[in-house]
Design a protein around this motif. Sequence first.
Motif, PDB file in Angstrom:
ATOM      1  N   GLU A 123       0.809  -1.222   0.000  1.00  0.00           N
ATOM      2  CA  GLU A 123       0.000   0.000   0.000  1.00  0.00           C
ATOM      3  C   GLU A 123       0.842   1.271   0.000  1.00  0.00           C
ATOM      4  N   ARG A 124       1.835   1.344   0.886  1.00  0.00           N
ATOM      5  CA  ARG A 124       2.643   2.561   0.968  1.00  0.00           C
ATOM      6  C   ARG A 124       4.107   2.185   1.136  1.00  0.00           C
ATOM      7  N   VAL A 125       4.957   2.719   0.271  1.00  0.00           N
ATOM      8  CA  VAL A 125       6.387   2.422   0.276  1.00  0.00           C
ATOM      9  C   VAL A 125       7.177   3.705   0.469  1.00  0.00           C
ATOM     10  N   GLY A 126       8.242   3.606   1.262  1.00  0.00           N
ATOM     11  CA  GLY A 126       9.155   4.724   1.430  1.00  0.00           C
ATOM     12  C   GLY A 126      10.433   4.484   0.647  1.00  0.00           C
ATOM     13  N   CYS A 127      10.814   5.434  -0.191  1.00  0.00           N
ATOM     14  CA  CYS A 127      12.036   5.321  -0.992  1.00  0.00           C
ATOM     15  C   CYS A 127      13.068   6.306  -0.461  1.00  0.00           C
ATOM     16  N   TYR A 128      14.179   5.767   0.048  1.00  0.00           N
ATOM     17  CA  TYR A 128      15.259   6.647   0.481  1.00  0.00           C
ATOM     18  C   TYR A 128      16.127   6.946  -0.734  1.00  0.00           C
ATOM     19  N   VAL A 129      16.311   8.239  -0.997  1.00  0.00           N
ATOM     20  CA  VAL A 129      17.085   8.681  -2.161  1.00  0.00           C
ATOM     21  C   VAL A 129      18.358   9.359  -1.644  1.00  0.00           C
ATOM     22  N   PRO A 130      19.503   8.717  -1.756  1.00  0.00           N
ATOM     23  CA  PRO A 130      20.729   9.285  -1.191  1.00  0.00           C
ATOM     24  C   PRO A 130      21.203  10.523  -1.936  1.00  0.00           C
ATOM     25  N   GLY A 131      21.747  11.476  -1.165  1.00  0.00           N
ATOM     26  CA  GLY A 131      22.366  12.646  -1.786  1.00  0.00           C
ATOM     27  C   GLY A 131      23.724  12.259  -2.323  1.00  0.00           C
ATOM     28  N   GLY A 132      24.498  11.593  -1.467  1.00  0.00           N
ATOM     29  CA  GLY A 132      25.766  11.018  -1.891  1.00  0.00           C
ATOM     30  C   GLY A 132      26.840  12.040  -2.198  1.00  0.00           C
ATOM     31  N   ARG A 133      27.950  11.519  -2.675  1.00  0.00           N
ATOM     32  CA  ARG A 133      29.109  12.346  -3.047  1.00  0.00           C
ATOM     33  C   ARG A 133      28.798  13.197  -4.274  1.00  0.00           C
ATOM     34  N   TYR A 134      27.921  12.694  -5.131  1.00  0.00           N
ATOM     35  CA  TYR A 134      27.509  13.392  -6.336  1.00  0.00           C
ATOM     36  C   TYR A 134      25.985  13.408  -6.400  1.00  0.00           C
ATOM     37  N   CYS A 158      12.219  10.284   0.498  1.00  0.00           N
ATOM     38  CA  CYS A 158      12.998  11.122   1.413  1.00  0.00           C
ATOM     39  C   CYS A 158      14.402  11.291   0.855  1.00  0.00           C
ATOM     40  N   LEU A 159      14.888  12.505   0.858  1.00  0.00           N
ATOM     41  CA  LEU A 159      16.246  12.765   0.399  1.00  0.00           C
ATOM     42  C   LEU A 159      16.864  13.843   1.292  1.00  0.00           C
ATOM     43  N   PRO A 160      18.175  13.851   1.436  1.00  0.00           N
ATOM     44  CA  PRO A 160      18.815  14.815   2.321  1.00  0.00           C
ATOM     45  C   PRO A 160      18.432  16.247   1.962  1.00  0.00           C
ATOM     46  N   PRO A 161      18.276  17.117   2.964  1.00  0.00           N
ATOM     47  CA  PRO A 161      17.840  18.498   2.690  1.00  0.00           C
ATOM     48  C   PRO A 161      18.811  19.285   1.834  1.00  0.00           C
ATOM     49  N   ILE A 182      14.368  15.091   4.159  1.00  0.00           N
ATOM     50  CA  ILE A 182      14.874  14.490   5.395  1.00  0.00           C
ATOM     51  C   ILE A 182      15.882  13.421   4.998  1.00  0.00           C
ATOM     52  N   GLY A 183      17.061  13.470   5.590  1.00  0.00           N
ATOM     53  CA  GLY A 183      18.085  12.498   5.237  1.00  0.00           C
ATOM     54  C   GLY A 183      18.504  11.653   6.419  1.00  0.00           C
ATOM     55  N   GLY A 184      19.398  10.705   6.147  1.00  0.00           N
ATOM     56  CA  GLY A 184      20.020   9.914   7.191  1.00  0.00           C
ATOM     57  C   GLY A 184      19.088   8.986   7.937  1.00  0.00           C
TER      58      GLY A 184
END
Length: 428
Positions: A123-134, A158-161, A182-184
């Motif tokens: 029903e609901r999935v959270g995808c963490y999207v890394p900011g990373g080195r690039y 969610c991805l780092p601010p 929101i990251g980390g």
Amino acid sequence: MTQFSEAFTGVTFIKKPSRNAVSDNAAVEQTVAEILSAVHEKGDAAVREYSRKFDQSDIAIFEVSKDERHAALAALDPQSCADTQFAIDNVRAFAEAQFATMLPLEVETLPGVHMGHRVIPIERVGCYVPGGRYPLLSAPVMTIVPAKVAGVKEVIACLPPNAHSAMIAGCHLSGADRIFRIGGAQAIAAMAFGTSTVPRVDKIVGPGNAFVNEAKRQVFGPIGIDQLAGPSEIYVLADETGNAEMIATDLLAQAEHDVRTRVGLITTDALLAKAVEAGVTRQLTDLSTAETAGAAWCDYGEIALCEDEAAMIAYSDYIAAEHLQVHTADAHGLANKLRNYGSLFIGELASVVYSDKCSGTNHTLPTMAAGRYTGGLWVGTYVKIATHQWLTPQGVRQVAPPAARQAATEGMEGHRRAAQMRLDRLSS
């Protein structure tokens, strides 16, 4: 897990890793546990506190608004937008083809005993999207697009601010329903527990740093996760036909991800082994990312010389590399003999870089030998295969007697009665 340079039949090492790929994680575990506890208890207030502490961000509103999404998209240069859409189209096409193979089932296993399964989207999935080195423009594509193909009702990203605005555009183009800055570990906590701002999800997917990985491990149970991803890996299998310069280039391309990237060559040809080692050294002299790639090669680079193809296959299956390239005279023939890997790249024209960016196969893959028991992220990650059954009177007459007898043998009287009752009612 120990480093993969231990004694192995038919294998000698031209170059061994100088460091162990697995380090003490106790400090990370403790920090993450504290973050999870605080977010569980204080919600958005804790998320805001950790965002200030770790990301130097004091954003008042975490969610990216529609206007901000459109502004990020407008700021994306036309070529990057077109390239991102190209990647989305390819990932979607492959995910749709995979999804078409996942069919509901109805079968009559015995006369009157009907069984089956349904393919049910989460029903609901959270995808963490890394900011990373690039700014990894392909990262949101790989996690969000297959979720939408699978029919997930709501996809939270969610991805780092401090992530590049192009990452927000990528989340938007890929189909994220809601996007949060929101990251980390605090992002994982927010999605796992829910806050007044961030909805609680049913499953969390996507790679991240050691803190993100540990947070996923600690919330697993009530919340599903895709996998625990370590530093990236690439290994190349090659015989005497391998091109040393190309192999060196491919190894360094992956090595620039992170100083802990594991890169290796497994070959049956001593001359190629030496040529690749020399090629890596030479290319590092003018590679703009040499500081990262060179550290990865120095600490985790490996060249294994095998006495024959059988030893090469055995050692490769033992490593179970995240990315595995095959550069041999009969690449397809050798590929068919391999069992353990995250994703396979057959022939020298197939580069990991293509999959990393836009060709269509997913780049979220198992690392640290997890390829021995699982594959990577795919459209099936976002669905449940849920079974069902229904019986006719004829079916009850077949399964009730052995079920009741087995329950009686086990001393489970309640089970015996439940099985026998239906049979008795039919008899009466």
